[in-house]
Design an enzyme around this catalytic site. Structure first.
Site, PDB file in Angstrom:
ATOM      1  N   ASN A   1       0.808  -1.213   0.000  1.00 35.51           N
ATOM      2  CA  ASN A   1       0.000   0.000   0.000  1.00 35.51           C
ATOM      3  C   ASN A   1       0.849   1.274   0.000  1.00 35.51           C
ATOM      4  O   ASN A   1       0.331   2.369  -0.217  1.00 35.51           O
ATOM      5  CB  ASN A   1      -0.943   0.017   1.204  1.00 35.51           C
ATOM      6  CG  ASN A   1      -0.196   0.056   2.526  1.00 35.51           C
ATOM      7  OD1 ASN A   1       0.422  -0.928   2.899  1.00 35.51           O
ATOM      8  ND2 ASN A   1      -0.245   1.174   3.232  1.00 35.51           N
ATOM      9  N   THR A   2       2.160   1.147   0.210  1.00 29.86           N
ATOM     10  CA  THR A   2       3.021   2.324   0.259  1.00 29.86           C
ATOM     11  C   THR A   2       4.464   1.927  -0.032  1.00 29.86           C
ATOM     12  O   THR A   2       4.798   0.743  -0.070  1.00 29.86           O
ATOM     13  CB  THR A   2       2.921   2.999   1.648  1.00 29.86           C
ATOM     14  OG1 THR A   2       3.605   4.250   1.626  1.00 29.86           O
ATOM     15  CG2 THR A   2       3.556   2.118   2.724  1.00 29.86           C
TER      16      THR A   2
ATOM     17  N   GLY B   1       6.881  -1.405  -1.755  1.00 28.30           N
ATOM     18  CA  GLY B   1       5.860  -2.374  -2.144  1.00 28.30           C
ATOM     19  C   GLY B   1       4.898  -1.818  -3.169  1.00 28.30           C
ATOM     20  O   GLY B   1       4.558  -2.483  -4.154  1.00 28.30           O
TER      21      GLY B   1
ATOM     22  N   SER C   1      17.911  -6.277   3.729  1.00 27.26           N
ATOM     23  CA  SER C   1      18.521  -4.987   4.048  1.00 27.26           C
ATOM     24  C   SER C   1      20.001  -5.216   4.271  1.00 27.26           C
ATOM     25  O   SER C   1      20.423  -6.292   4.726  1.00 27.26           O
ATOM     26  CB  SER C   1      17.891  -4.396   5.307  1.00 27.26           C
ATOM     27  OG  SER C   1      18.669  -3.312   5.785  1.00 27.26           O
TER      28      SER C   1
ATOM     29  N   TYR D   1      16.181  -5.535  14.680  1.00 24.98           N
ATOM     30  CA  TYR D   1      15.927  -5.370  13.244  1.00 24.98           C
ATOM     31  C   TYR D   1      16.991  -6.098  12.425  1.00 24.98           C
ATOM     32  O   TYR D   1      16.663  -6.810  11.466  1.00 24.98           O
ATOM     33  CB  TYR D   1      15.913  -3.884  12.887  1.00 24.98           C
ATOM     34  CG  TYR D   1      15.713  -3.619  11.406  1.00 24.98           C
ATOM     35  CD1 TYR D   1      14.465  -3.788  10.817  1.00 24.98           C
ATOM     36  CD2 TYR D   1      16.776  -3.221  10.599  1.00 24.98           C
ATOM     37  CE1 TYR D   1      14.277  -3.557   9.460  1.00 24.98           C
ATOM     38  CE2 TYR D   1      16.599  -2.992   9.241  1.00 24.98           C
ATOM     39  CZ  TYR D   1      15.342  -3.151   8.676  1.00 24.98           C
ATOM     40  OH  TYR D   1      15.161  -2.937   7.332  1.00 24.98           O
TER      41      TYR D   1
END
Length: 228
Positions: free
Chosen positions: A47-48, A51, A174, A200
């Site tokens: 949605n943002t 992606g 990442s 992370y």
């Protein structure tokens, strides 16, 4: 005239160098003009950000795109934007909460029932530098969403992906994985002081290791981790 020649030359060199450096850092533009008519693609977290841009580009190339997102209002809005911009009406929104094993199983069951083929799975969704939250099932949130949720989703859809070969699984990683360390004795940070950055990095290292092992085991399915 000559007094302007050297400054102009230096300016041109600087501008050209900046453009080349930008292309080097960003990786440049994708030269492929390939189309994917008839191919079904799932993009999580579409949605943002990365992606949505991934879904947009693949929709331009003619694919049947499924946006898999937690927030259905934002997901429907993104799907509408992509349909309008690409004139590809095969762009649909589906609910998927990667922090819930129940939601993942429900999403996968619906895909298996409704889609004849799944040619590409883009595991893009991620959370970053969160407080010490946990998923619905008690996993540390960054490991739970970034790796474990996608791990389950991928395995639930694996038979469908194999049946659609040649197919692809793309895991968004990442560069932070380089600093990652997986503590198998305390994956959920219950024994140590929580370090949001280290958590992370652990999650992204898990993504890379999962990708490498899955790639080793599979035939007919291309598996890759991508650092955007």
């Amino acid at each position: 005239m000559n007094r302007y020649l050297v400054p102009a030359s230096l300016l041109g060199t600087a501008v050209g160098g900046a453009v080349l450096f930008k292309d080097y850092v960003s990786g440049g533009a994708c030269p492929s003009k390939a189309t994917i008519q008839g191919k079904t693609v799932i993009v999580t977290g579409a949605n943002t950000g990365i992606g949505k841009q991934t879904a947009l580009e693949l929709a331009r190339r003619g694919g049947n795109i499924i946006l898999a997102c937690r927030d259905m209002e934002k997901c429907e809005a993104a799907a509408k934007d992509i349909r309008r911009e690409t004139l590809n009406h095969c762009v649909n929104a589906r609910r998927l909460d990667l922090a819930s094993l129940k939601s993942i199983r429900e999403f996968a069951a619906k895909i298996i029932e409704e889609e004849e083929r799944v040619h590409v799975l883009v595991n893009n969704a991620a959370v970053m530098r969160c407080p010490h939250w946990t998923t619905e099932d008690g996993f540390e949130i960054q490991l739970g969403v970034n790796h474990l949720g996608h791990f389950l989703l991928t395995n639930l859809l694996l038979d469908k992906l194999k049946a659609s070969a040649p197919s692809r699984i793309i895991n968004l990683s990442s560069l932070a994985h380089i600093a990652g360390h997986i503590d198998f004795d305390d994956l959920n940070w219950e024994k140590r002081k929580y370090d949001t950055k280290a958590a992370y990095c652990q999650s992204k290292l898990a993504v890379v290791l999962f990708t490498k092992e899955l790639s080793r085991r599979l035939q007919g399915v291309c598996v890759a981790s991508v650092f955007p």
